[in-house]
Design an enzyme around this catalytic site. Structure first.
Site, mmCIF file in Angstrom:
data_model
loop_
_atom_site.group_PDB
_atom_site.id
_atom_site.type_symbol
_atom_site.label_atom_id
_atom_site.label_comp_id
_atom_site.label_asym_id
_atom_site.label_seq_id
_atom_site.Cartn_x
_atom_site.Cartn_y
_atom_site.Cartn_z
ATOM 1 N N THR A 95 0.824 -1.208 0.000
ATOM 2 C CA THR A 95 0.000 0.000 0.000
ATOM 3 C C THR A 95 0.858 1.257 0.000
ATOM 4 O O THR A 95 1.983 1.270 0.497
ATOM 5 C CB THR A 95 -0.942 0.034 1.221
ATOM 6 O OG1 THR A 95 -0.209 0.443 2.384
ATOM 7 C CG2 THR A 95 -1.582 -1.322 1.469
ATOM 8 N N ASP A 153 -4.237 5.692 2.357
ATOM 9 C CA ASP A 153 -3.825 6.679 3.354
ATOM 10 C C ASP A 153 -4.403 6.178 4.664
ATOM 11 O O ASP A 153 -5.632 6.066 4.799
ATOM 12 C CB ASP A 153 -4.389 8.048 2.984
ATOM 13 C CG ASP A 153 -4.035 9.144 3.984
ATOM 14 O OD1 ASP A 153 -3.702 8.812 5.146
ATOM 15 O OD2 ASP A 153 -4.123 10.323 3.626
ATOM 16 N N ASN A 199 3.483 -0.290 9.129
ATOM 17 C CA ASN A 199 4.767 0.398 8.968
ATOM 18 C C ASN A 199 4.606 1.894 8.736
ATOM 19 O O ASN A 199 5.497 2.667 9.077
ATOM 20 C CB ASN A 199 5.529 -0.227 7.795
ATOM 21 C CG ASN A 199 6.676 0.632 7.330
ATOM 22 O OD1 ASN A 199 7.695 0.755 7.994
ATOM 23 N ND2 ASN A 199 6.508 1.264 6.166
ATOM 24 N N SER A 220 7.238 0.293 16.029
ATOM 25 C CA SER A 220 7.463 1.273 17.072
ATOM 26 C C SER A 220 8.824 1.907 16.765
ATOM 27 O O SER A 220 9.096 2.285 15.633
ATOM 28 C CB SER A 220 7.435 0.599 18.451
ATOM 29 O OG SER A 220 7.721 1.513 19.480
ATOM 30 N N TYR A 238 6.701 12.846 19.153
ATOM 31 C CA TYR A 238 6.973 11.603 18.420
ATOM 32 C C TYR A 238 7.056 10.443 19.407
ATOM 33 O O TYR A 238 6.461 9.377 19.179
ATOM 34 C CB TYR A 238 8.280 11.724 17.633
ATOM 35 C CG TYR A 238 8.715 10.411 17.014
ATOM 36 C CD1 TYR A 238 8.064 9.907 15.898
ATOM 37 C CD2 TYR A 238 9.761 9.684 17.569
ATOM 38 C CE1 TYR A 238 8.457 8.699 15.329
ATOM 39 C CE2 TYR A 238 10.157 8.475 17.003
ATOM 40 C CZ TYR A 238 9.503 7.987 15.889
ATOM 41 O OH TYR A 238 9.886 6.787 15.337
ATOM 42 N N LYS A 245 4.899 6.735 19.862
ATOM 43 C CA LYS A 245 5.497 5.404 19.906
ATOM 44 C C LYS A 245 5.293 4.723 21.255
ATOM 45 O O LYS A 245 5.130 3.504 21.324
ATOM 46 C CB LYS A 245 6.991 5.484 19.550
ATOM 47 C CG LYS A 245 7.239 5.902 18.102
ATOM 48 C CD LYS A 245 6.501 4.993 17.119
ATOM 49 C CE LYS A 245 6.778 5.353 15.674
ATOM 50 N NZ LYS A 245 6.058 4.468 14.734
#
Length: 276
Positions: free
Chosen positions: A33, A57, A84, A135, A149, A153
């Site tokens: 994708t 998306d 991912n 992660s 960020y 995670k």
């Protein structure tokens, strides 16, 4: 019987390397994708009917449902979901842009969660499956200028750990991938960067610029990472770990962080247990 892998974000980086590897396996179907299908032309050389390219998306609910529907229509099921797709954001906490933070949360957390929730009914019906969630060492260890960020995670770590317990009896495994620096686009175009303008944070400008300038020169080889992920999922299914640090820095920092936490918990235990 061929296993079907659905991988998000396969236009660059880890996703591209993993899709390239999978496309050359005789016993694998690949659902690759991207937000721009033209960026998946690299897969054409390997295609003999086992590759399905899908527009996706991960912030778009309709596209998520359609991607899963197309995967099942093409190959009958989904054995491995690799979440991912993601991006980074460098800025000091105080100067971070709220709109940029919200978008990153939508991609890194909600995109991953919504993809997983769309695929889980299929895996439960199959009584097997593997959910691979990307992660980062940034899901275990924090650096300055990456606070939000890290928030995304750390969220991925927490929801994955809980999910793994919920689906274990249905034969579904969860694997967290925790890379350190690899030669992908993450520190380059896949990360928004807002340099500090407040004098008190001026020292962090160099840190942000160094990461930007070091993009594609990191120690980690994403091709080798793809091979390790594939090996873990296919050859180590029964003993699949929940967490897979990738890279020396990731491994070293993870051990350091857990050891520091363990030492502090032990030091504070006597005080903690007096409460209840």
């Amino acid at each position: 019987m061929a296993k079907t892998w659905l991988v998000t974000g396969t236009s660059t980086g880890f996703g591209k390397e993993l899709a390239t590897l999978l496309a050359q396996k005789e016993d694998v179907n690949v659902v690759a994708t991207a937000r721009n299908l033209a960026q998946l032309d690299y897969l054409d050389q390997f295609d003999h009917g086992q590759i399905k390219k899908v527009l996706l998306d991960v912030t778009n609910q309709a596209e998520i449902q359609m991607a899963v529907k197309e995967a099942v229509a093409a190959f009958g099921g989904i054995d491995v979901l690799v979440n991912n797709a993601g991006l980074g954001y460098f800025a000091t906490f105080e100067e971070s842009n709220r709109d940029q933070i919200r978008y990153m949360m939508d991609v890194n957390v909600w995109g991953l969660a919504d993809m997983t929730r769309a695929v889980l009914p299929i895996m439960r019906k199959q009584n097997h499956g593997v959910i691979v969630n990307f992660s980062s060492i940034g899901g275990l260890y924090s650096f300055p200028t990456l606070s939000f960020y890290h928030a995304t995670k750390y969220a991925v770590e927490g929801l994955s750990e809980s999910l793994a317990k919920e689906v274990a009896k249905k034969g579904i495994k969860v694997l967290l991938i925790e890379p350190s620096g690899f030669r992908t686009d993450w520190a380059g175009r896949s990360s928004q960067k807002d340099l500090p303008t407040i004098a008190d944070y001026a020292e962090y400008k160099e840190f942000i610029e160094a990461n930007a300038n070091g993009a594609h020169h990191e120690a980690g080889d994403p091709k080798k990472a793809a091979e390790i992920i594939y090996q873990q999922v296919t050859d180590n299914y029964d003993d699949l770990p929940l967490r897979l640090p990738l890279g020396k820095i990731s491994s070293d920092l993870a051990i350091e962080k857990y050891q520091e936490n363990l030492d502090q918990f032990k030091q504070l235990r006597e005080r903690a247990v007096t409460i209840c």
